[in-house]
Design a protein around this motif. Structure first.
Motif, PDB file in Angstrom:
ATOM      1  N   UNK A 118       0.828  -1.211   0.000  1.00  0.00           N
ATOM      2  CA  UNK A 118       0.000   0.000   0.000  1.00  0.00           C
ATOM      3  C   UNK A 118       0.858   1.255   0.000  1.00  0.00           C
ATOM      4  N   UNK A 119       1.909   1.262   0.799  1.00  0.00           N
ATOM      5  CA  UNK A 119       2.782   2.443   0.862  1.00  0.00           C
ATOM      6  C   UNK A 119       3.518   2.651  -0.461  1.00  0.00           C
ATOM      7  N   UNK A 120       3.946   1.568  -1.078  1.00  0.00           N
ATOM      8  CA  UNK A 120       4.614   1.691  -2.377  1.00  0.00           C
ATOM      9  C   UNK A 120       3.641   2.215  -3.428  1.00  0.00           C
ATOM     10  N   UNK A 174       1.385   3.834  10.753  1.00  0.00           N
ATOM     11  CA  UNK A 174       0.950   4.074   9.382  1.00  0.00           C
ATOM     12  C   UNK A 174       0.753   5.562   9.088  1.00  0.00           C
ATOM     13  N   UNK A 175       0.241   6.290  10.053  1.00  0.00           N
ATOM     14  CA  UNK A 175      -0.045   7.722   9.840  1.00  0.00           C
ATOM     15  C   UNK A 175       1.233   8.478   9.530  1.00  0.00           C
ATOM     16  N   UNK A 176       2.278   8.243  10.313  1.00  0.00           N
ATOM     17  CA  UNK A 176       3.559   8.920  10.084  1.00  0.00           C
ATOM     18  C   UNK A 176       4.153   8.518   8.735  1.00  0.00           C
ATOM     19  N   UNK A 177       4.003   7.253   8.369  1.00  0.00           N
ATOM     20  CA  UNK A 177       4.524   6.798   7.075  1.00  0.00           C
ATOM     21  C   UNK A 177       3.788   7.474   5.919  1.00  0.00           C
ATOM     22  N   UNK A 178       2.474   7.571   6.017  1.00  0.00           N
ATOM     23  CA  UNK A 178       1.702   8.246   4.980  1.00  0.00           C
ATOM     24  C   UNK A 178       2.091   9.722   4.884  1.00  0.00           C
ATOM     25  N   UNK A 211       4.931  11.101   5.588  1.00  0.00           N
ATOM     26  CA  UNK A 211       6.253  11.219   4.984  1.00  0.00           C
ATOM     27  C   UNK A 211       6.187  11.022   3.471  1.00  0.00           C
ATOM     28  N   UNK A 212       5.392  10.056   3.028  1.00  0.00           N
ATOM     29  CA  UNK A 212       5.262   9.796   1.592  1.00  0.00           C
ATOM     30  C   UNK A 212       4.629  10.987   0.881  1.00  0.00           C
ATOM     31  N   UNK A 213       3.557  11.515   1.446  1.00  0.00           N
ATOM     32  CA  UNK A 213       2.874  12.649   0.819  1.00  0.00           C
ATOM     33  C   UNK A 213       3.749  13.898   0.799  1.00  0.00           C
ATOM     34  N   UNK A 214       4.464  14.117   1.879  1.00  0.00           N
ATOM     35  CA  UNK A 214       5.340  15.295   1.937  1.00  0.00           C
ATOM     36  C   UNK A 214       6.457  15.175   0.909  1.00  0.00           C
ATOM     37  N   UNK A 215       7.033  13.984   0.765  1.00  0.00           N
ATOM     38  CA  UNK A 215       8.116  13.781  -0.199  1.00  0.00           C
ATOM     39  C   UNK A 215       7.648  14.024  -1.628  1.00  0.00           C
TER      40      UNK A 215
END
Length: 401
Positions: free
Chosen positions: A202-204, A237-241, A243-247
């Motif tokens: 999902x993160x990928x 999961x929230x922190x990972x999401x 980070x992905x959106x910010x990047x």
């Protein structure tokens, strides 16, 4: 009446076959230009085809590979093979279809004979069917596929019914498997959840999708993504999401997280925490496949939802099925009373579009608009429509229900 998919890259042959089918009384006919287009239609999930008429010699994915995909998907409908090749090739393909336990009604030589076509479509299923072991992806292949970027974001647009404005897309995973070819979620989601790899997948997918969204003709489209039952138990999961959106410079306010009733009830405490935190960060929350689970409204009301997605099972054939129409009507009304945006998925025909509009559904998605497609195909689709899907005209006898 049969629901028929015609798979043929030759426009003349395609149009001729559709014309013959229409004259035989089959009006519900959909076309695909090759095997990949056909798989996209099948994996959209909002059309259940009783009959597939498939040519053999096609670009990108030929009919022989398409037959394998039908076997792996355990297609239960009737299959007709049409081709101008010699009899030995046709016999080999027919044997392959039988080995995959497909219901092969027969081979249709070109040019198509009207009476022969009628006989094949009317043919009853065989009394005995034989099958072979079907190859499935492994956990090792799944892990490698995530690491190597073999999972592709496919995009399905969501359209405002009132204006036709294309506001958002749902992102769906497809696996370009090196051994099995393009595969849909039914081939890998259960494996991903059982192996504990669903969150990484999902993160990928989220990372690749947000990166691709920035390159679209309309880079301001909103996006929704499905969250698995297993992922709802992970507080990181929230922190990972984030980070992905910010990047990828994608605002959290343009992301909607979709979760099913059953997934919410599997981990109610963790799900409440994770979804509430995502909502706090600005994400929208959709209750997906509404009406298919067993959650009580009391428990669902504790989650800060912004959207209610009516399951496609209640939308498909709702224009002809009074029970589905009643459920669709009640769901739309409930969503409005709760102050939620109401989205209907699985809209596959003009009749379903008109019914949803008459019932006050705000947003729809489905193969009537577009099936899920790869990023480049979606880019071309957006350019074609210039941000607005053409609203169908309402005939004088098509009044709201």
């Amino acid at each position: 009446m049969h629901r028929i998919l015609v798979v043929d890259d030759d426009a003349v042959s395609q149009q001729f076959l559709v014309m013959v089918l229409n004259r035989l009384g089959n009006d519900n006919v959909v076309v695909a230009n090759d095997g990949i287009d056909a798989l996209i239609q099948l994996d959209a999930g909002d059309r259940n085809f009783d009959v597939i008429c498939c040519d053999l010699d096609m670009p990108r994915m030929d009919g022989i590979e398409f037959v394998r995909h039908l076997g792996e998907r355990c297609y239960q409908g009737k299959l007709l093979i049409s081709s101008g090749f010699d009899g030995r090739v046709l016999e080999s393909v027919a044997e392959l279809a039988r080995l995959y336990d497909l219901w092969l009604a027969g081979v249709l030589p070109k040019p198509v004979n009207r009476q022969h076509l009628l006989e094949l479509i009317s043919q009853p299923p065989p009394a005995i069917r034989h099958s072979i072991n079907i190859s499935h992806p492994t956990e090792e292949e799944l892990r490698a596929g995530i690491e190597k970027g073999q999972f592709l974001p496919f995009f399905q647009p969501q359209v405002e019914m009132e204006s036709g404005k294309i506001r958002s897309v749902e992102v769906l995973a497809r696996w370009q498997h090196p051994r099995l070819g393009l595969t849909g979620p039914q081939q890998f989601i259960e494996l991903a959840e059982g192996s504990g790899l669903i969150t990484e997948l999902t993160k990928r997918l989220l990372c690749d999708a947000t990166r691709m969204m920035a390159k679209l003709p309309d880079p301001q489209l909103d996006m929704s993504i499905n969250l698995s039952m297993a992922s709802l138990g992970e507080t990181g999961l929230v922190a990972d999401f984030e980070a992905i959106l910010e990047a990828n410079r994608f605002p959290m306010s343009r992301l909607t997280i979709e979760a099913t009733e059953n997934s919410l009830m599997a981990h109610p405490i963790r799900a409440l925490e994770v979804l509430s935190r995502l909502r706090l960060k600005g994400a929208g929350l959709a209750i997906d496949d509404f009406g298919t689970g067993f959650a009580s409204m009391d428990r669902l009301s504790r989650f800060p939802f912004t959207e209610l997605k009516i399951d496609k099972g209640f939308v498909i054939d709702a224009a002809q099925n009074p029970t589905n129409a009643s459920i669709l009507r009640a769901s739309a009304e409930l969503g409005r009373q709760l102050g939620l945006k109401v989205v209907a998925e699985g809209v596959a025909s003009l009749a379903e579009w008109l019914l949803c509009r008459s019932l006050g559904v705000e947003v729809v998605q489905g193969s009537y608009i577009s099936p899920p497609v790869d990023a480049e195909s979606f880019r071309r689709w957006l350019l074609k429509h210039q941000g607005v899907f053409p609203l169908p005209a309402i005939a004088a006898d098509q009044h709201p229900i």
